[in-house]
Every structure is written in C-alpha cells, then in structure tokens.
Design a protein around this motif. Structure first.
Motif, mmCIF file in Angstrom:
data_model
loop_
_atom_site.group_PDB
_atom_site.id
_atom_site.type_symbol
_atom_site.label_atom_id
_atom_site.label_comp_id
_atom_site.label_asym_id
_atom_site.label_seq_id
_atom_site.Cartn_x
_atom_site.Cartn_y
_atom_site.Cartn_z
ATOM 1 N N THR A 69 33.635 41.139 33.858
ATOM 2 C CA THR A 69 32.590 40.735 35.106
ATOM 3 C C THR A 69 31.365 40.752 34.617
ATOM 4 O O THR A 69 30.958 41.285 33.823
ATOM 5 N N THR A 109 49.259 43.951 44.954
ATOM 6 C CA THR A 109 48.317 42.897 45.266
ATOM 7 C C THR A 109 48.591 42.489 46.464
ATOM 8 O O THR A 109 49.058 43.034 47.462
ATOM 9 N N VAL A 133 42.393 40.471 36.790
ATOM 10 C CA VAL A 133 41.708 39.482 37.431
ATOM 11 C C VAL A 133 42.467 38.336 38.280
ATOM 12 O O VAL A 133 42.340 37.747 39.015
ATOM 13 N N ASN A 175 41.755 42.966 42.504
ATOM 14 C CA ASN A 175 40.681 42.819 43.389
ATOM 15 C C ASN A 175 41.207 44.108 44.553
ATOM 16 O O ASN A 175 40.894 43.761 45.778
ATOM 17 N N THR A 181 39.383 48.948 43.945
ATOM 18 C CA THR A 181 38.225 49.543 43.160
ATOM 19 C C THR A 181 37.197 50.457 43.850
ATOM 20 O O THR A 181 36.365 51.156 43.352
ATOM 21 N N LEU A 222 30.785 46.814 40.086
ATOM 22 C CA LEU A 222 32.191 46.468 40.031
ATOM 23 C C LEU A 222 32.511 47.754 39.025
ATOM 24 O O LEU A 222 33.705 48.354 39.311
ATOM 25 N N ARG A 238 39.713 42.851 32.947
ATOM 26 C CA ARG A 238 38.856 42.004 33.178
ATOM 27 C C ARG A 238 37.438 42.056 32.937
ATOM 28 O O ARG A 238 37.170 43.015 32.435
ATOM 29 N N GLU A 283 29.505 34.928 38.550
ATOM 30 C CA GLU A 283 30.666 35.799 37.831
ATOM 31 C C GLU A 283 31.400 34.514 36.970
ATOM 32 O O GLU A 283 31.333 33.635 37.104
ATOM 33 N N PRO A 294 37.106 33.158 37.299
ATOM 34 C CA PRO A 294 38.252 33.881 37.238
ATOM 35 C C PRO A 294 39.336 33.382 36.488
ATOM 36 O O PRO A 294 40.127 33.897 35.537
#
Length: 588
Positions: free
Chosen positions: A344, A298, A275, A324, A327, A349, A342, A239, A242
C-alpha cells in the motif's frame, strides 16, 4: 473509582486547557491499544458533571466501534442518559442526551437528532477533506444548526495519504480568480469543496514510550524471503492498483504462508491481511494445509462473522484472513502475530494494521509482524512515519543505516539501525555527516517496525568455552573462571560471558540466563558443572544486539529460541563441544 493512566489524564487535561485558551476543534493522538474509548468516556463523564445539560455525540464509521464506545461509557457511568443511533445495531435513540452513532446512519438526520453542543469523533483519520462526503455533509448541517458547537477527535494516525495531516490548512478554492472558475465550469470540471475539521493536535502519545512504560506490547519482526515484487506496479487514485497487487501477491502466497507457520506457528493467534478475495481464499487454504485452523472473513460472508469472532476468542480458530476489514477498531488483544500480503501507499493503513498486535494480554510477550508487502522498507519504522504534502510525489522515502564500519566526528561507531534519511543523530549517539545521501538497499524483510528496535540476527551455531579468570579481585583473590558463549552470526562471532562461579550481580545474571535458556534447577555453581549440563539448554535461533555500550563489541540483549531458519540444518544450531580458550581479551 477508575484510575486513568498518566498519559490518558494528560490528554484529557490538554484538551480542557486548549478550550480554556480559546482553542477550537482539538485532536488527541494515541496509538492503537492506548485506550481511546476510555478517554472518550471519561471526557463525556466529566463534562456532564460540570455541564449537566450538555448534548454530546460520539460518532464513528464502524458499528463495532459504536458498540465498543457505548459499552465503555456505560461501564464508567451506568446511569447516564446514553443511547445508540446505528442501523447496523438496530437502535435509533435519536433524543438521548449522550448519543453514540454511526456516520452512515445519522449523516442526514441532524434535524431529527436536535441541537448538538459537542461531537467527539473516534478514528478521526476516516474523515475525508471532501465536503461532499457523509462526514462533510453532516458537519456542515451541524454547524448550520449550532455555529457554537465544538468538535474533538481521537486517532492513532493524524494524517491521510490524500491530504496530509488532519490539522493542515487546505486549498478550498476560495482564492480562485473568476476567469479560472468560469474556465473550469465551461470545461465541465467542478473542483470539490473541502473543509478542515480539526484545528490543532492538543496531545500526542508515542508508541515507543508506551511500550517502554509497559502500557503496550513490544512488537518485532522476522526476515521473510517471500516479498511482493513492486516492479512495474501502477498507481490509481494515489494507491497501487489492487488487481496488480493481487496478481503479484498470488505468486508468493504458498512460500509465504510456509514461512509464516515456520516463524510464528507457535503463536497464540494470528491475523492475515490481503488485498483481494482470491488472495484471501488462497492464504486461508495454505494456512489450513500447514496444519492450522483458519477462517475467512470478508464482505462476502457477513453472516458468518459473529461465529468466526466467537471461535477466534475461544481459541477454536488460530487465524483469521481478511480483506479490507479488521484494520481499525478490531480489539483482539490476544493476537500476537500478523502477516501482511498487501502493498500500500498509505502509511496510515500499515500503522493501523500493525496496531492489531500492540495490545497487552496475559502471557503475551510481543507481537510479531511479518511483512510480505515490502511496506516497512518503504515507509520506515512506523513511529517515525510523517505524511508527505499532497502532490509532493509518491516515491520511496530515502533511508539509511547507522554504520558499524566507520566512526563519526567524535570517533563513535554506529549501531546498524535503519533510519529515515532526515535523521542526523541516531539514538545510539552516532552523528551523520552533512548531506548524508546513503540509501537503504537491504531487503524489505530487514526493515524494523519501530525506530527503537534493535536488529535481530540469525544464529548459525553456538559454542561454550571454558574461560580462565584473569587477575585478582579487590581482596587479592584470583578471579573465578567463566563461560564464554560464542554465537556465529553470518561470518562474524559475537561473544557473551556467563559466570556461574561468581557472586553478586554476575551470578544472578547468569542464573537468570540459565533459566531463560531452559536450564533446570539447581543452578550450576562452577564452570565445569555448567558445561557438563549444557545439554539442558535450548538452541538459540536469533539474538538481538546492542552497540550502545561498546561500538566494536556488541552486547547480546535478547535471545529467541528454537530452530534456526529452514535453510540451516538443525544440527548446525546444536551446542558445540566446549574447549579451553586462552586467547581473548575479556577484562575480567
């Protein structure tokens, strides 16, 4: 009695047929919003009717999904012996015959739960192939207790970035020779054991089909100029790093949110996906600075989540910004806009995020996707995403445009669709030549969400013309005059004809267009009346074109209203003064 949608019934019957043929652990693939919770509930209800002593577990990774699935089943079977085992929900009904549970709460409680005949997994893509995870340990223990137990799963994305399709065979190291095994052990390298949970996909419903059938909301995109720059971005664990994504996103948030409000500020509700905490806080501030109510959701403010969600449902909050979260399993059908800050490497995702706007809701016409993460241009339309084999590389998948400036072997011109390089025949019928290697070079914002989506084009100006009728009808009468509407799109003019003086279908089509464009009743009955009343009509910001009927002269199949983009003065989109036009080739 609740009547299932046809695809839901077909999915359940396919699972039963699979088991009847001796199949093992089957997987049902349904798009987000297609009613997976109801399918699970119906399977349990029907199995209990035929096998009253069967012990069934529904397991997932989210307490929200545990609660949703339990409520769906109890709504269907209010007197069923059902319970919940979830620390987050404060219940541990370990001996309930039908048990809805979270993997974090039960992974090491198999002895306490007792014998299990069937496990139904929701959001099955959350299961890693690594046997040392909570899911891996749980299923190993279940099989030790009851080798005859079965598993079935549901998901919208039957693949993982790290291991491909959930039903693919795996390399578990069982064929490793002894010398290699000893060498790895001496080097301190221990290859993790892996397991394959699902044997076959028994049924799959496709997103474009369910949209066309009216079961899911259409989804669309608009161009965005503020896009995360991926140049020099590094990868860690398959990935993007971040921190690097966060730094790149920080540079575009101010301009990006301004674009979001300009293009979607009139929407019912929005979700923003970030992100990092820092990005999310900045997005939230910018949304508020642009005059919209917004809340941050969050892992740092769990005590506020219930209030935020309640306010979101009540319409007190226009947007939620999350990191995060939300989703998967987030069921807010009124959401009709998402903005992605973001980037990815996980296509699953992105599919899950976009799924937040596919549910139907009263008054919702479509779901708007604004992708600032350069994702759709890399993955392509979400309904055509197919995972790459593990270790096959992580480069951008090649794409191409169905060309409008050249014909195929049959003399047919293309339609401007963006397609994966592997597609050799476009849905418009254009046939690509062998060894097609043309790659997409358009901006990320031009990429479509669905393979079936026709492109939208910004309208620079619109002009109405008086078009004299040509020829005679079947009875020898002169054909009535019509209104020619010319849209300036870039450097090209696209025309449509409206016919207020005609009869039958032509007249009814014109009346529908008049109302859609904001015109008042009664409908105009002549071209002159139409042109005199053109001030009633809303400005057109974008039109959607189709080249299916005539490759050189596209049809306008949809319009979006309002001001054009911020770079075009409002006056440029006003209705221009009409004039006679005697030099065109309309066939009526």
């Amino acid at each position: 009695m609740l009547e299932l949608r046809q695809y839901q019934r077909d999915a359940i019957d396919a699972l039963y047929a699979y088991w009847a043929d001796g199949g093992g652990n089957g997987l049902i693939v349904l798009p987000t919003g297609a009613g997976k919770a109801l399918v699970i509930a119906k399977i349990i209800e029907e199995l209990l009717a035929d096998y009253p002593d069967m012990r069934i577990l529904n397991i997932t990774h989210s307490k929200t999904l545990v609660s949703q699935n339990f409520k769906e089943f109890i709504g269907l079977s209010p007197f069923a012996p059902a319970g919940i085992y979830s620390a987050g929900l404060g219940r541990r009904d370990a001996r309930a015959q039908v048990l809805f549970c979270g993997i974090q709460s039960v992974w090491n409680k198999v002895d306490e739960l007792g014998p299990i005949d069937l496990i139904l997994v929701d959001e099955a893509h959350a299961i890693s192939r690594n046997s040392d995870t909570l899911y891996g340990k749980f299923f190993k223990k279940v099989r030790e207790k009851n080798p005859d137990s079965r598993t079935a799963g549901t998901t919208a994305t039957d693949y993982r970035t790290d291991s491909g399709r959930l039903t693919d065979d795996i390399d578990d190291g069982s064929d490793m020779d002894e010398a290699t095994r000893v060498a790895l052990a001496e080097a301190g390298i221990v290859k993790p054991a892996k397991f394959k949970l699902f044997d076959d996909v028994v049924y799959e419903a496709f997103l474009p089909d369910l949209i066309e059938q009216g079961y899911l909301s259409p989804i669309s995109t608009k161009n965005v100029n503020s896009v995360i720059d991926l140049k020099g971005m590094h990868t860690r664990g398959g990935e993007y790093v971040p921190g690097e994504v966060s730094n790149a996103a920080d540079k575009i948030i101010v301009e990006g949110v301004a674009e979001d409000i300009a293009k979607g500020g009139n929407r019912r509700a929005a979700m923003f996906f970030c992100v990092s905490q820092e990005n999310a806080e900045k997005v939230c501030r910018e949304v508020r600075r642009n005059g919209k109510t917004c809340e941050l959701m969050t892992s740092k403010n769990p005590g506020e989540h219930n209030r935020i969600i309640a306010d979101f449902w009540a319409g007190k909050v226009w947007a939620i910004v999350s990191v995060n979260m939300l989703t998967t399993g987030a069921n807010y059908p009124f959401v009709d806009m998402i903005s992605i800050y973001r980037s990815t490497k996980s296509p699953g995702l992105i599919v899950q995020i976009i799924g937040r706007v596919t549910r139907l809701f009263a008054g919702k016409t479509d779901g708007l996707v604004l992708d600032h993460g350069n994702n759709l241009s890399r993955f392509g339309p979400i309904d055509l995403i197919r995972p790459k084999a593990p270790g096959s590389g992580d480069g951008t998948p090649p794409q191409k445009i169905c060309p409008t400036d050249k014909s195929d072997v049959n003399g047919k011109f293309g339609c401007d669709e963006i397609l994966p390089i592997s597609v050799m025949t476009c849905k418009c019928g254009y046939i690509f030549p062998p060894n097609e290697e043309e790659k997409l070079t358009a901006r990320a914002a031009d990429a479509p969400v669905l393979s079936t989506e026709k492109p939208w084009h910004e309208v620079k100006s619109r002009t109405f013309y008086h078009h004299p009728g040509k020829g005679t009808d079947d009875k020898g009468n002169p054909k009535p005059d019509s209104v020619k509407v010319s849209y300036m799109i870039g450097l090209k003019t696209v025309n449509e004809w409206l016919m207020p003086a005609h009869t039958g279908f032509a007249k009814s089509k014109t009346d529908r267009a008049w109302v859609e464009m904001g015109g008042k009743r009664p409908f105009p009955r002549t071209v002159l009346e139409f042109l005199e009343r053109q001030h009633e009509l809303l400005p057109v910001a974008e039109v959607q074109l189709s080249y299916e009927r005539e490759p050189k002269y596209p049809d306008i199949v949809a319009r979006r209203y309002g001001a054009a983009n911020d770079n075009v003065p409002a006056a440029a989109n006003d209705n221009a003064v009409w004039r006679h036009d005697l030099d065109d080739d309309i066939p009526f």
